[in-house]
Design a protein around this motif. Sequence first.
Motif, PDB file in Angstrom:
ATOM      1  N   VAL A   1       7.009  -2.548   7.575  1.00 13.76           N
ATOM      2  CA  VAL A   1       8.076  -1.649   8.084  1.00 13.76           C
ATOM      3  C   VAL A   1       9.278  -2.547   8.419  1.00 13.76           C
ATOM      4  O   VAL A   1      10.225  -2.010   8.394  1.00 13.76           O
ATOM      5  N   TYR A   2       8.947  -3.413   9.286  1.00 14.05           N
ATOM      6  CA  TYR A   2       9.929  -4.365   9.841  1.00 14.05           C
ATOM      7  C   TYR A   2      10.791  -4.964   8.617  1.00 14.05           C
ATOM      8  O   TYR A   2      12.063  -4.729   8.794  1.00 14.05           O
ATOM      9  N   GLY A   3      10.224  -5.453   7.568  1.00 12.81           N
ATOM     10  CA  GLY A   3      10.862  -5.813   6.420  1.00 12.81           C
ATOM     11  C   GLY A   3      11.964  -5.052   5.875  1.00 12.81           C
ATOM     12  O   GLY A   3      12.803  -5.196   5.586  1.00 12.81           O
ATOM     13  N   VAL A   4      11.362  -3.700   5.994  1.00 12.14           N
ATOM     14  CA  VAL A   4      12.296  -2.632   5.261  1.00 12.14           C
ATOM     15  C   VAL A   4      13.199  -2.347   6.123  1.00 12.14           C
ATOM     16  O   VAL A   4      14.417  -1.991   5.489  1.00 12.14           O
ATOM     17  N   LEU A   5      12.810  -2.005   7.364  1.00 13.54           N
ATOM     18  CA  LEU A   5      14.146  -1.646   8.279  1.00 13.54           C
ATOM     19  C   LEU A   5      15.099  -2.749   8.506  1.00 13.54           C
ATOM     20  O   LEU A   5      16.423  -2.344   8.793  1.00 13.54           O
TER      21      LEU A   5
ATOM     22  N   TRP B   1      13.034  -6.778   2.333  1.00 15.65           N
ATOM     23  CA  TRP B   1      12.586  -6.096   1.351  1.00 15.65           C
ATOM     24  C   TRP B   1      12.577  -4.560   1.194  1.00 15.65           C
ATOM     25  O   TRP B   1      12.503  -3.951   2.104  1.00 15.65           O
ATOM     26  N   PRO B   2      12.476  -4.233  -0.120  1.00 12.26           N
ATOM     27  CA  PRO B   2      12.622  -2.512  -0.210  1.00 12.26           C
ATOM     28  C   PRO B   2      11.274  -2.073   0.091  1.00 12.26           C
ATOM     29  O   PRO B   2      10.185  -2.959   0.284  1.00 12.26           O
ATOM     30  N   ALA B   3      11.182  -0.625   0.246  1.00 14.28           N
ATOM     31  CA  ALA B   3       9.787  -0.246   0.638  1.00 14.28           C
ATOM     32  C   ALA B   3       8.778  -0.518  -0.356  1.00 14.28           C
ATOM     33  O   ALA B   3       7.496  -0.480  -0.039  1.00 14.28           O
ATOM     34  N   TRP B   4       9.007  -0.606  -1.600  1.00 14.79           N
ATOM     35  CA  TRP B   4       8.116  -0.567  -2.468  1.00 14.79           C
ATOM     36  C   TRP B   4       7.463  -2.157  -2.424  1.00 14.79           C
ATOM     37  O   TRP B   4       6.223  -2.214  -3.003  1.00 14.79           O
ATOM     38  N   PHE B   5       7.912  -3.158  -1.972  1.00 14.85           N
ATOM     39  CA  PHE B   5       7.292  -4.509  -1.968  1.00 14.85           C
ATOM     40  C   PHE B   5       5.973  -4.378  -0.934  1.00 14.85           C
ATOM     41  O   PHE B   5       4.872  -4.794  -1.706  1.00 14.85           O
ATOM     42  N   PRO B   6       5.861  -4.126   0.174  1.00 11.40           N
ATOM     43  CA  PRO B   6       4.551  -3.961   0.888  1.00 11.40           C
ATOM     44  C   PRO B   6       3.717  -3.307   0.234  1.00 11.40           C
ATOM     45  O   PRO B   6       2.288  -3.384   0.309  1.00 11.40           O
ATOM     46  N   LEU B   7       4.022  -2.143  -0.446  1.00 10.90           N
ATOM     47  CA  LEU B   7       3.082  -1.245  -1.307  1.00 10.90           C
ATOM     48  C   LEU B   7       2.585  -1.621  -2.255  1.00 10.90           C
ATOM     49  O   LEU B   7       1.314  -1.471  -2.558  1.00 10.90           O
ATOM     50  N   ILE B   8       3.210  -2.455  -2.838  1.00  9.81           N
ATOM     51  CA  ILE B   8       2.600  -3.315  -4.124  1.00  9.81           C
ATOM     52  C   ILE B   8       1.673  -4.218  -3.851  1.00  9.81           C
ATOM     53  O   ILE B   8       0.738  -4.399  -4.239  1.00  9.81           O
ATOM     54  N   VAL B   9       2.144  -4.980  -2.760  1.00  6.64           N
ATOM     55  CA  VAL B   9       1.142  -6.000  -2.025  1.00  6.64           C
ATOM     56  C   VAL B   9      -0.128  -5.559  -1.920  1.00  6.64           C
ATOM     57  O   VAL B   9      -1.236  -6.186  -2.211  1.00  6.64           O
ATOM     58  N   PHE B  10      -0.257  -4.537  -1.019  1.00  8.61           N
ATOM     59  CA  PHE B  10      -1.395  -4.188  -0.310  1.00  8.61           C
ATOM     60  C   PHE B  10      -1.810  -2.708  -0.880  1.00  8.61           C
ATOM     61  O   PHE B  10      -2.781  -1.816  -0.504  1.00  8.61           O
ATOM     62  N   ALA B  11      -1.459  -2.683  -2.124  1.00  3.00           N
ATOM     63  CA  ALA B  11      -1.932  -1.433  -2.987  1.00  3.00           C
ATOM     64  C   ALA B  11      -3.354  -1.187  -3.109  1.00  3.00           C
ATOM     65  O   ALA B  11      -3.972  -0.003  -2.923  1.00  3.00           O
ATOM     66  N   PRO B  12      -4.311  -2.331  -3.459  1.00  4.89           N
ATOM     67  CA  PRO B  12      -5.633  -1.841  -3.694  1.00  4.89           C
ATOM     68  C   PRO B  12      -6.259  -1.518  -2.426  1.00  4.89           C
ATOM     69  O   PRO B  12      -7.033  -0.381  -2.314  1.00  4.89           O
ATOM     70  N   PHE B  13      -5.705  -2.012  -1.523  1.00  7.02           N
ATOM     71  CA  PHE B  13      -6.478  -1.561  -0.054  1.00  7.02           C
ATOM     72  C   PHE B  13      -6.115  -0.171   0.300  1.00  7.02           C
ATOM     73  O   PHE B  13      -6.862   1.039   0.807  1.00  7.02           O
ATOM     74  N   LEU B  14      -4.724   0.038   0.288  1.00  9.16           N
ATOM     75  CA  LEU B  14      -4.238   1.277   0.645  1.00  9.16           C
ATOM     76  C   LEU B  14      -4.682   2.689  -0.420  1.00  9.16           C
ATOM     77  O   LEU B  14      -4.996   3.698  -0.010  1.00  9.16           O
ATOM     78  N   ALA B  15      -4.628   2.348  -1.738  1.00  5.00           N
ATOM     79  CA  ALA B  15      -5.134   3.474  -2.708  1.00  5.00           C
ATOM     80  C   ALA B  15      -6.630   3.539  -2.457  1.00  5.00           C
ATOM     81  O   ALA B  15      -7.075   4.888  -2.346  1.00  5.00           O
ATOM     82  N   ASP B  16      -7.689   2.508  -2.155  1.00  7.19           N
ATOM     83  CA  ASP B  16      -9.001   2.903  -1.984  1.00  7.19           C
ATOM     84  C   ASP B  16      -9.223   3.809  -0.814  1.00  7.19           C
ATOM     85  O   ASP B  16      -9.592   4.877  -0.729  1.00  7.19           O
ATOM     86  N   ALA B  17      -8.664   3.130   0.338  1.00  8.69           N
ATOM     87  CA  ALA B  17      -8.612   3.981   1.674  1.00  8.69           C
ATOM     88  C   ALA B  17      -8.333   5.306   1.666  1.00  8.69           C
ATOM     89  O   ALA B  17      -8.902   6.432   1.913  1.00  8.69           O
ATOM     90  N   THR B  18      -7.079   5.580   1.032  1.00  4.67           N
ATOM     91  CA  THR B  18      -6.308   7.026   0.916  1.00  4.67           C
ATOM     92  C   THR B  18      -6.920   7.989   0.097  1.00  4.67           C
ATOM     93  O   THR B  18      -7.309   8.821   0.600  1.00  4.67           O
ATOM     94  N   VAL B  19      -7.415   7.535  -1.188  1.00  4.52           N
ATOM     95  CA  VAL B  19      -8.053   8.509  -2.006  1.00  4.52           C
ATOM     96  C   VAL B  19      -9.359   8.759  -1.403  1.00  4.52           C
ATOM     97  O   VAL B  19     -10.009   9.912  -1.471  1.00  4.52           O
ATOM     98  N   THR B  20     -10.060   7.957  -0.937  1.00  7.24           N
ATOM     99  CA  THR B  20     -11.435   7.919  -0.553  1.00  7.24           C
ATOM    100  C   THR B  20     -11.471   8.811   0.775  1.00  7.24           C
ATOM    101  O   THR B  20     -12.147   9.862   0.773  1.00  7.24           O
ATOM    102  N   LEU B  21     -10.674   8.776   1.689  1.00  2.93           N
ATOM    103  CA  LEU B  21     -10.397   9.615   3.110  1.00  2.93           C
ATOM    104  C   LEU B  21      -9.992  10.992   2.544  1.00  2.93           C
ATOM    105  O   LEU B  21     -10.469  11.964   3.154  1.00  2.93           O
ATOM    106  N   LEU B  22      -9.127  10.970   1.704  1.00  2.00           N
ATOM    107  CA  LEU B  22      -8.632  12.406   1.141  1.00  2.00           C
ATOM    108  C   LEU B  22      -9.772  13.153   0.811  1.00  2.00           C
ATOM    109  O   LEU B  22     -10.060  14.302   0.996  1.00  2.00           O
ATOM    110  N   ARG B  23     -10.777  12.625  -0.238  1.00  2.00           N
ATOM    111  CA  ARG B  23     -11.691  13.278  -0.775  1.00  2.00           C
ATOM    112  C   ARG B  23     -12.840  13.723   0.360  1.00  2.00           C
ATOM    113  O   ARG B  23     -13.154  14.913   0.464  1.00  2.00           O
ATOM    114  N   ARG B  24     -12.924  12.994   1.349  1.00  2.00           N
ATOM    115  CA  ARG B  24     -13.916  13.235   2.511  1.00  2.00           C
ATOM    116  C   ARG B  24     -13.263  14.404   3.372  1.00  2.00           C
ATOM    117  O   ARG B  24     -13.823  15.238   3.388  1.00  2.00           O
TER     118      ARG B  24
END
Length: 329
Positions: A206-210, A214-237
């Motif tokens: 967030v600091y980098g974006v503010l 870097w643009p907002a897409w950069f940290p999302l691409i870098v940490f995509a595997p962790f964010l995707a797994d955690a988000t999809v799994t927790l939404l299902r639950r």
Amino acid sequence: MIDMVLVAVGGAVLCWLVVRARLLFARSGLDLPGHRSLHSAPVPHGGGLGIVVAALAACLWLEVAICWPIAILILALVSMLDDAIHLPFWVRLAVHLGVATYVLLQVENGVPTWLLLALILLIAWATNAYNFMDGADGLAGSMAATGFGAYGLAFSSAGQYELAGVCAAVAGASMAFLRYNWHPAKVFSGDVGAIPLGFMAGALGVYGVLHEIWPAWFPLIVFAPFLADATVTLLRRALRGERVWEAHREHYYQRMVLMYGRHDRMCKQWILLMLSGAVLGLVMLWYAKWLGLCALLAWSAVVLLLGVRVDRRWRAHADGKHRSALRME
């Protein structure tokens, strides 16, 4: 670059010393196996303290804004207490939200209130998502080495050498931690390591974006595997009405370990995915920033398709076990 390497080596040495000291008391502070865990023998936790010590030392040595080491220290202390006595979820969440608010108020540059609140929630989610993903040998340490290595290179290229050094120290410390956390793990990170790592991943992103590093897409691409797994799994639950904060074995990486019967095979595949995301993010940031959003969408599609593949294999694996059980009956 030479300075970053030296800082990374220093972080690795500090982490190695702390983990070695922790292993002198390996019979205390054990993570006991249970029906929701992936390990079958007691393993000492708290090894992530080595990464925290490296991060704090780098913050003080490089004289970054004081809000960063204060936030890391508060999260580490509360998480260490949680590792020892298991604090209620609402207490931990209140601390995570409070620390995120404190740091954002120190580093934000005039964002509207609604956006500030959204960013606080985003950082708190990243903090917890990283902790949810810290459940297999070598996985969280590999993500830290890859993700913060990418952050460090991006900060350095933008002239933010102090924060680049902190990220380099975290990446180096994570590599040293992997020496003891690779399968079969001799020590686990524990919340004391996972929570500060998740906070730094989210807050520095967030600091980098503010600050237009870097643009907002950069940290999302870098940490995509962790964010995707955690988000999809927790939404299902959550959609099934389950308590999302309770331990379980429904994450994609957990299912891969259960299917393979080994942590290291899963982790090697995830490392390839993590490295691919880090390289993609840096290439887009340095050479094709205008294509970054398209790269994020394409990379998200790749990660989601890989998740669908794991889902299919998991269903086939479960059906096979069911048929075997019926034959035995």
